[in-house]
Enzyme design. Sequence first.
Site, mmCIF file in Angstrom:
data_model
loop_
_atom_site.group_PDB
_atom_site.id
_atom_site.type_symbol
_atom_site.label_atom_id
_atom_site.label_comp_id
_atom_site.label_asym_id
_atom_site.label_seq_id
_atom_site.Cartn_x
_atom_site.Cartn_y
_atom_site.Cartn_z
ATOM 1 N N ASP A 253 -10.072 -4.858 2.350
ATOM 2 C CA ASP A 253 -11.083 -3.804 2.479
ATOM 3 C C ASP A 253 -11.031 -3.170 3.869
ATOM 4 O O ASP A 253 -10.678 -3.832 4.841
ATOM 5 C CB ASP A 253 -12.472 -4.419 2.219
ATOM 6 C CG ASP A 253 -13.496 -3.360 1.850
ATOM 7 O OD1 ASP A 253 -13.116 -2.183 1.661
ATOM 8 O OD2 ASP A 253 -14.681 -3.710 1.757
ATOM 9 N N HIS B 61 -4.831 3.949 3.394
ATOM 10 C CA HIS B 61 -4.158 3.190 2.330
ATOM 11 C C HIS B 61 -2.666 3.040 2.638
ATOM 12 O O HIS B 61 -2.083 1.985 2.415
ATOM 13 C CB HIS B 61 -4.361 3.863 0.971
ATOM 14 C CG HIS B 61 -5.791 3.904 0.536
ATOM 15 N ND1 HIS B 61 -6.633 2.821 0.650
ATOM 16 C CD2 HIS B 61 -6.549 4.896 -0.002
ATOM 17 C CE1 HIS B 61 -7.833 3.137 0.195
ATOM 18 N NE2 HIS B 61 -7.811 4.400 -0.190
ATOM 19 N N LEU C 160 7.827 -17.418 -3.272
ATOM 20 C CA LEU C 160 6.390 -17.087 -3.251
ATOM 21 C C LEU C 160 6.126 -16.251 -4.490
ATOM 22 O O LEU C 160 6.988 -15.475 -4.905
ATOM 23 C CB LEU C 160 6.071 -16.260 -1.990
ATOM 24 C CG LEU C 160 4.719 -15.552 -1.901
ATOM 25 C CD1 LEU C 160 3.627 -16.547 -1.501
ATOM 26 C CD2 LEU C 160 4.714 -14.423 -0.882
#
Length: 253
Positions: A26, A43, A137
């Site tokens: 956020d 963004h 991962l």
Amino acid sequence: MSQHSSSTLVIPEVSAIPRHVAIIMDGNGRWASKRMMPRVAGHSEGLGAVRNIVQECRKFGVEYLTVFAFSSENWRRPPEEVGFLMKLFLKSLKGEVSRLAESDIALRLIGDLSRFDLAIQEMVEFSEDLTANCKGLTLTIAANYGGRWDILQAMRQCLAKNPNLKPEQVSEELLQPHLSMAYAPEPDLFIRTGGEQRVSNFLLWQLAYTELYFTDILWPDFDEQELHKAFEWFSQRERRFGRTSAQLATHKL
Ligand code: FPP
């Protein structure tokens, strides 16, 4: 029973480095506004932070990293911002997938992808297939995801599979394999940047016993050092899973 059980059923092994980290990224919009830039610039910058954190988690031996890229509620944002996020999503999938494969990182998407453009859906399928055998991962991107949606879709799948199910037969074991993240253990550490202290309909079922870490740092500024701080904080938590401290001391012996 699926590969991974709920922590309300089984007490998982605890280690200093979390096996599964879940992040709400956020603060992109505020990061940009503070610099007199359009929100969408935040963004783009946020994508850079995702890249760094993915590689750093890989380096530390984190097995699962799950990031909330677009919630089911984010459709309410101005159409230009939604459109930009979609383009950024497609562009980043196209641009990053071969690097992910080279780094032995498997990519998975969770959420209701049916509302996304076909080009995105196809790219998601291609990326998941290309990285399916990577073991370093597992990076999960939650897109058009909501925790309540997840529980409901799991319940629907469960009932479709067991049409004669009686209410008293419904159990965690029966439901859990149908949840979007049934392939992963529950998150050990949840991180939310940007100052809000909410779970915002992220992995509601899976966060039941997760350590929750909140920081005021805005997502584009969340770098390796900030991740280390979160790991340091995590390593000092005492994870009791409902037991007393005394029981925990005995269990550790
Ligand atoms: C929240 O910040 C962030 C988002 C809704 C989008 C997150 C997207 C990225 C980090 C880039 C793309 C990532 C991937 C994995 C492709 P906000 O806009 O709510 O910030 P604000 O609270 O300051 O307004």
